[in-house]
Design a protein around this motif. Structure first.
Motif, PDB file in Angstrom:
ATOM      1  N   GLY A   1      37.912 -80.257  33.142  1.00 32.78           N
ATOM      2  CA  GLY A   1      37.925 -79.360  31.994  1.00 32.78           C
ATOM      3  C   GLY A   1      39.269 -79.245  31.306  1.00 32.78           C
ATOM      4  N   ASN A   2      40.254 -80.032  31.736  1.00 30.24           N
ATOM      5  CA  ASN A   2      41.586 -79.949  31.136  1.00 30.24           C
ATOM      6  C   ASN A   2      41.648 -80.682  29.804  1.00 30.24           C
ATOM      7  N   SER A   3      42.487 -80.176  28.901  1.00 29.06           N
ATOM      8  CA  SER A   3      42.677 -80.845  27.621  1.00 29.06           C
ATOM      9  C   SER A   3      43.954 -80.336  26.977  1.00 29.06           C
TER      10      SER A   3
ATOM     11  N   GLY B   1      45.764 -69.384  33.955  1.00 31.91           N
ATOM     12  CA  GLY B   1      44.436 -69.819  33.560  1.00 31.91           C
ATOM     13  C   GLY B   1      44.386 -70.978  32.582  1.00 31.91           C
ATOM     14  N   ARG B   2      45.528 -71.482  32.148  1.00 35.62           N
ATOM     15  CA  ARG B   2      45.538 -72.605  31.203  1.00 35.62           C
ATOM     16  C   ARG B   2      45.150 -73.907  31.906  1.00 35.62           C
ATOM     17  N   ARG B   3      44.484 -74.786  31.172  1.00 37.62           N
ATOM     18  CA  ARG B   3      44.038 -76.064  31.736  1.00 37.62           C
ATOM     19  C   ARG B   3      44.444 -77.191  30.774  1.00 37.62           C
ATOM     20  N   PHE B   4      45.724 -77.491  30.760  1.00 33.72           N
ATOM     21  CA  PHE B   4      46.247 -78.511  29.865  1.00 33.72           C
ATOM     22  C   PHE B   4      46.373 -79.853  30.594  1.00 33.72           C
ATOM     23  N   LEU B   5      46.628 -80.906  29.820  1.00 31.74           N
ATOM     24  CA  LEU B   5      46.888 -82.227  30.394  1.00 31.74           C
ATOM     25  C   LEU B   5      48.355 -82.370  30.773  1.00 31.74           C
TER      26      LEU B   5
END
Length: 552
Positions: free
Chosen positions: A83-85, A221-225
């Motif tokens: 779910g990361n982006s 809670g962040r889901r970065f690349l």
């Protein structure tokens, strides 16, 4: 399937030197074609270091063809990062954000590529990807020899003679192969021995710090690349491997001022604390690995019976995520050609097309990665208002819309396509391009037209294809080519009714697709002498013309 009972080095059809991503991919693709190959790796085991992360859609199509797509998506990093982006910049992970990468050329990993491909991005990191490929290679019967180094090699009209050494015992042996594939990395000894130039530029030197620490709180809670960090104490990039406690930190350094030994556990821990913004963090440093951010392409990808793939052929900065996926595509392009020549249904001249096709695409891809790398500083320099370089091409075009010019595809005789160098603005089934994804149904199962390609050329036709059927049978017999034919609209249902439009033919036309899924030739309608037409095309594209089929 190949035998798995080999205990000593022996003669082989293809010797693969290097057990990283490109070498393992080459071995898998060759073994799928039934080619006897032997892989040498000087390390005692795969490194397991995460390094690159992410396999783009075209490379995932090839992993699908290799039978490992589901296995890759089930790997820990792929599941946890699904779910990361997005790419962000911040003073530190716990500090204020400075910017978000939001440019038109970027297609996010979560973007829907359904109309373009049957698959999409997988964020499996390279260590796990190599493990999966190793397992696949072993199941296919590839002989893998770790702790074995190539000392020297020579080649002649008959093949390649290699001198190798078992690093554990010191025993040296001589090995003979028909061909050698060099997948021995950016500092390729094979490339150096051949005297092949490796021109380009160095963009910087970096260290990967692989560490474990619970960063749940500053992550918030962040889901970065990727998070570029631009604090006073460290400028680098944080890359999550599980969105919690497993991380990579890229740090730039000057090898003229400090060496790798200076990155002690204590110093690495200080750098991690600065990048995360957590002063009392106690990270566990797992490994430290140096790498050069460079943009280079070999002057040629073939020298006689020796071929360069992966980092031995090209290196590029990680911006864009093109590097590892480009190496996979090298391996796939080369494998079917070696198999066709070894099996006798193509002339040795077909092998010339490897350099003709891959080198221009790789040069252009290296340039794209370098342009993206040079564009990134704007994220961490808020006052910098430079515009995006006009030469940057959209991600999706780089992944899927390249077009080959070579002896193995029909000449470009349809005018100049609007596009960007080696990339076309749209993929409409023209020769030299990747066959467009087309949803099909066979029985009760849905598949992609890409699933039809792999170990033989394929002739795609419409439902009214009796003339093409007769021509294909005759040509297959006369030229000893394993040519398959599929009728779209007869045994295969065109789910979206797009076959003629997408491939630029009429309902009675045909398209010849190579085993690697590249359109080799197309005919808008059935000609009067279909058999003669098809025979001439197949012979020419496979190097079976008179005078061209002698072994080289």
């Amino acid at each position: 399937m190949l035998s798995t009972t080999r205990s000593t080095l022996r003669n082989t059809d293809v010797l693969v030197v290097g057990g990283g991503l490109a070498g393992l991919s080459t071995a898998v693709f060759l073994a799928q074609q039934g080619v006897d190959c032997l892989l040498l790796e000087q390390r005692p085991e795969l490194s397991g270091h995460p390094r690159a992360r992410g396999v783009h859609p075209r490379a995932m199509e090839l992993m699908r063809a290799a039978g490992v797509e589901d296995e890759l998506r089930a790997m820990p990093s792929a599941r946890l990062l699904a779910g990361n982006s997005g790419v962000i910049a911040a003073r530190s992970l716990a500090g204020p954000e400075l910017a978000v990468l939001d440019e038109k050329y970027v297609m996010d990993v979560t973007a829907d590529v359904g109309p373009l491909s049957p698959t999409g991005w997988c964020l499996c990191h390279q260590g796990e990807l190599e493990d999966v490929l190793r397992g696949r290679a072993e199941r296919l019967g590839v002989a893998l020899r770790f702790s074995t180094e190539l000392l020297s090699f020579t080649q002649d009209d008959e093949g390649v003679t290699a001198r190798v050494r078992d690093r554990a015992t010191g025993v040296e042996r001589t090995l003979k192969a028909r061909y050698l594939v060099a997948a021995d990395g950016a500092h390729s000894g094979v490339r150096d021995t051949l005297g092949v130039p490796f021109d380009g530029e160095t963009l910087g030197h970096y260290v990967n710090i692989h560490f474990r620490a619970d960063l749940t709180e500053p992550l918030a809670g962040r889901r970065f690349l990727l998070c570029y960090t631009a604090g006073e104490e460290v400028r680098g990039a944080l890359m999550p491997l599980d969105n919690a406690s497993d991380w990579l930190l890229h740090v730039a350094y000057d090898p003229q001022e400090s060496d790798l030994e200076s990155f002690t556990e204590e110093r690495c821990a200080d750098l991690v604390r600065a990048a995360t913004g957590v002063a009392d963090l106690r990270p566990r440093i797992r490994s430290v690995s140096p790498w050069e951010g460079a943009a280079r392409t070999a002057g040629r990808f073939r020298e006689g019976r020796v071929f360069l793939v992966g980092d031995a052929a090209h290196v590029m900065p990680p911006s864009g995520g093109f590097g590892s996926s480009t190496g996979i595509q090298d391996a796939h392009n080369l494998a079917w050609k070696l198999a066709a020549v070894l099996d006798g249904w193509a002339g040795a001249g077909l092998l010339d097309s490897y350099d003709e096709e891959r080198r221009p695409i790789c040069e252009a891809t290296v340039e794209q990665a370098a342009l993206r790398s040079k564009d990134r500083p704007r994220l961490t320099e808020p006052g910098e208002h430079r515009s995006v370089h006009p030469g940057i091409v959209e991600d999706a075009l780089v992944w899927l819309s390249w077009r080959y010019r070579s002896s193995a595809v029909t000449a470009w005789d349809e005018g100049v396509l609007p596009g960007y160098g080696v990339w076309s603005a749209e993929n409409d089934g023209r020769p030299g391009s990747r066959a467009p994804h087309l949803r099909l149904r066979r029985g009760g199962a849905e598949l992609s037209v890409l699933d039809l390609f792999g170990d033989r050329p394929v002739l795609l036709t419409g439902p009214d294809n009796r003339d093409w059927q007769e021509a294909a049978r005759a040509v297959s017999h006369e030229l000893s080519v394993p040519l398959a034919l599929y009728g779209i609209g007869s045994e295969l249902t065109d789910v979206d009714d797009r076959w003629p439009e997408l491939y630029g033919v009429t309902a009675r036309g045909a398209v010849l697709v190579r085993p690697d899924g590249v359109v080799a030739w197309r005919c808008a309608d059935v000609p009067i002498f279909a058999k003669n037409t098809l025979s001439g095309v197949v012979a020419r594209l496979l190097g079976k013309d008179a005078g061209k089929d002698e072994e080289q």
